[in-house]
Design an enzyme around this catalytic site. Structure first.
Site, mmCIF file in Angstrom:
data_model
loop_
_atom_site.group_PDB
_atom_site.id
_atom_site.type_symbol
_atom_site.label_atom_id
_atom_site.label_comp_id
_atom_site.label_asym_id
_atom_site.label_seq_id
_atom_site.Cartn_x
_atom_site.Cartn_y
_atom_site.Cartn_z
ATOM 1 C CG ASN A 210 -4.566 1.924 10.340
ATOM 2 O OD1 ASN A 210 -4.809 0.852 9.819
ATOM 3 N ND2 ASN A 210 -3.613 2.740 9.882
ATOM 4 C CG ASP A 278 -3.587 10.482 8.007
ATOM 5 O OD1 ASP A 278 -3.175 10.205 6.864
ATOM 6 O OD2 ASP A 278 -4.787 10.407 8.340
ATOM 7 C CE LYS A 288 7.363 -1.053 28.860
ATOM 8 N NZ LYS A 288 7.170 -1.987 29.940
ATOM 9 N N PRO A 305 4.668 11.450 5.281
ATOM 10 C CG PRO A 305 6.250 10.079 4.242
ATOM 11 C CD PRO A 305 5.805 10.583 5.587
ATOM 12 C CG ASP A 306 -0.788 11.697 0.846
ATOM 13 O OD1 ASP A 306 -0.800 10.849 -0.063
ATOM 14 O OD2 ASP A 306 -1.816 12.062 1.444
ATOM 15 C CB ILE A 307 2.570 6.824 -0.149
ATOM 16 C CG1 ILE A 307 3.449 6.724 1.102
ATOM 17 C CG2 ILE A 307 3.076 5.911 -1.248
ATOM 18 C CD1 ILE A 307 3.288 5.458 1.894
ATOM 19 C CG PHE A 325 -8.773 1.838 -2.010
ATOM 20 C CD1 PHE A 325 -8.042 1.521 -3.144
ATOM 21 C CD2 PHE A 325 -9.837 1.018 -1.658
ATOM 22 C CE1 PHE A 325 -8.362 0.405 -3.921
ATOM 23 C CE2 PHE A 325 -10.170 -0.096 -2.417
ATOM 24 C CZ PHE A 325 -9.429 -0.406 -3.545
ATOM 25 C CE LYS A 339 -9.544 11.428 1.878
ATOM 26 N NZ LYS A 339 -9.913 10.324 2.773
ATOM 27 C CE LYS A 343 -4.950 11.852 0.157
ATOM 28 N NZ LYS A 343 -4.211 11.002 1.092
HETATM 29 N N1 CTP Z 1 -2.450 7.653 1.619
HETATM 30 C C1 CTP Z 1 -1.087 7.588 1.407
HETATM 31 N N2 CTP Z 1 -0.236 8.129 2.321
HETATM 32 C C2 CTP Z 1 -0.714 8.758 3.423
HETATM 33 C C3 CTP Z 1 -2.105 8.810 3.644
HETATM 34 C C4 CTP Z 1 -2.939 8.247 2.726
HETATM 35 O O1 CTP Z 1 -0.661 7.024 0.391
HETATM 36 N N3 CTP Z 1 0.147 9.264 4.278
HETATM 37 C C5 CTP Z 1 -3.352 7.095 0.604
HETATM 38 C C6 CTP Z 1 -4.111 5.869 1.020
HETATM 39 O O2 CTP Z 1 -3.390 4.698 0.694
HETATM 40 C C7 CTP Z 1 -5.365 5.994 0.176
HETATM 41 C C8 CTP Z 1 -5.561 7.492 0.072
HETATM 42 O O3 CTP Z 1 -4.299 8.083 0.345
HETATM 43 O O4 CTP Z 1 -5.181 5.518 -1.119
HETATM 44 C C9 CTP Z 1 -6.586 8.097 0.979
HETATM 45 O O5 CTP Z 1 -6.380 7.702 2.305
HETATM 46 P P1 CTP Z 1 -7.324 8.216 3.458
HETATM 47 O O6 CTP Z 1 -6.856 7.628 4.741
HETATM 48 O O7 CTP Z 1 -8.756 8.032 3.040
HETATM 49 O O8 CTP Z 1 -7.063 9.763 3.371
HETATM 50 P P2 CTP Z 1 -6.203 10.733 4.217
HETATM 51 O O9 CTP Z 1 -5.198 11.350 3.317
HETATM 52 O O10 CTP Z 1 -5.692 10.058 5.434
HETATM 53 O O11 CTP Z 1 -7.280 11.862 4.552
HETATM 54 P P3 CTP Z 1 -8.284 11.988 5.792
HETATM 55 O O12 CTP Z 1 -7.653 11.263 6.938
HETATM 56 O O13 CTP Z 1 -8.368 13.454 5.965
HETATM 57 O O14 CTP Z 1 -9.585 11.392 5.347
#
Ligand code: CTP
Length: 403
Positions: A210, A278, A288, A305-307, A325, A339, A343
């Protein structure tokens, strides 16, 4: 950010003087008192009336003005300021400073100053490149002045190159940086910051990524470390050098980022700034992917995983404060507030990452701090300034003071 601070702005004679009008407004928005000296050259570009209206003070222009001297002499002008800013700083004005000249109000005040001086040079590219200017700038740096800019780009004279005055955002950042006290109020605390994008491999040469530059996260780690926190920065791939004093752990994928974060525990505060991918490709190809004679491949994605959620889970290793953030492109505050709840983090910093917001990859950000008690909207500022303000709030929280 600049409450109770006073800035003396010296506006030199360059086309960039028009940007100084915006600078006055922005500094005042942040709470600073701004007094201005307009040089004779400066007054060829902008009027004293505009400067006075925006600053809310009389404009000082004349060294031998009886009225100015009785109300606010040139010595007092510099004594009452916390910082002198020269914007635009012309080649001529800088040469005069090097020589220690005191021939008008601006140069006399600069010579009499006992406060830091921040110069924002602005001139034609050839003037900037001239050996005399190079020597003068080096000498001024040697003498202890601070410098912001110039930048490369289109110049008002129609030429292209170094010489554009720094953008107002950057100047404001430098002012905030200079005027923010840095007591080491986080000494004895440990901090974890995630930053940058992640790279999720498709095959050995391709990946999903990204637009995150990592600037906000790096600024956050630097700000926490400046306040004395022992800081671990878990960073996805970026071009940025690690901030001084920060322990950087470089990772590529979301999964690696999670592992590095869990290893860094226990910490007192975790700030998740990273733009974590995500999704990852469910099975990245060992070789390749070849296009020869084949249809484009279909990528099957699985969730990463969502950290932030993991770090926020109740456990005996949960940091006392977890800050996320929220990157949003619409309904910024409501989406971010939701959010925060989903979270389980304590605070969330919402920013507008739509193209109009300019946060991704840019140098500035406009954020809203959402906590359990409500939402606070901050004025647009440089990423470093935002990081420093947030670090202060974190320090107050961890030290059990009012945030
Ligand atoms: N974050 C994380 N791990 C992930 C996704 C997000 O730790 N796999 C954390 C980011 O570092 C940030 C927060 O979650 O602090 C929100 O990230 P954001 O990209 O805004 O949210 P998403 O969970 O990706 O939700 P969406 O894409 O639906 O807006």
């Amino acid at each position: 950010m600049l409450k109770d601070k006073s800035v003396l702005l010296i506006i030199g004679g360059g086309i960039a003087a028009y940007k100084s009008l915006e600078l006055i407004r922005r500094l005042r928005d942040l709470g600073a008192e701004v007094r201005c000296i307009l040089t004779a050259g400066g007054s060829e570009f902008i009027t004293a009336l505009s400067v006075a209206s925006l600053s809310g003070h009389p404009v000082y222009a004349d060294l031998f003005s009886l009225k100015d001297e009785t109300e606010m002499g040139h010595i007092r002008l510099s004594r009452e300021a916390d910082l002198l800013v020269v914007a635009p700083a012309t080649a001529n004005l800088m040469a005069k400073m090097v020589a220690g000249a005191a021939e008008d109000l601006a140069t006399t005040t600069l010579l009499a100053a006992d406060k830091p001086v921040l110069l924002c040079p602005s001139m034609n590219v050839e003037m900037w490149k001239k050996p005399s200017t190079r020597r003068n700038v080096l000498q001024l740096l040697e003498d202890g002045v601070l410098l912001v800019g110039p930048e490369a780009g289109d110049l008002a004279c129609g030429e292209v190159g170094m010489g554009r005055m720094a953008e107002v955002d950057e100047i404001v950042d430098a002012v905030v940086d200079q005027l923010t006290p840095r007591a080491r109020i986080l000494e004895g605390h440990r901090a974890l910051v995630t930053a940058g994008p992640t790279h999720e491999p498709i095959d050995p040469v391709r990946y999903l990524a990204n637009r995150s530059s990592g600037k906000q996260g790096y600024a956050m780690a630097a700000a926490l470390s400046e306040l004395g926190a022992e800081t671990v920065l878990v960073s996805g791939p970026t071009m940025l050098p690690p901030p001084a004093g920060v322990q950087r752990q470089s990772v590529e994928t979301a999964q690696e980022m999670l592992e590095a974060c869990l290893e860094a525990l226990p910490v007192d505060v975790a700030v998740c700034v990273a733009a974590v991918g995500d999704w990852r490709v469910s099975l990245d190809a060992p070789q390749k992917l070849k296009k020869r004679g084949k249809r484009p491949p279909t990528l099957k994605l699985v969730e990463n995983p969502d950290i932030l959620s993991r770090l926020s889970e109740p456990s005996n290793r949960r940091p006392e404060l977890v800050v996320g953030f929220a990157a949003e492109t619409e309904n910024v505050v409501p989406f971010a507030a939701e959010k925060r709840k989903r979270k389980g983090c304590d605070w969330i910093v919402a920013n507008d990452v739509s193209t109009a917001g300019g946060a991704m990859g840019g140098n500035t950000n406009e954020v809203h701090l959402i906590t359990e008690t409500g939402t606070e909207s901050w004025p647009r500022a440089g990423k470093a300034a935002i990081a420093r303000e947030l670090a202060q709030r974190i320090a107050h929280y961890l030290n059990h003071e009012a945030v």
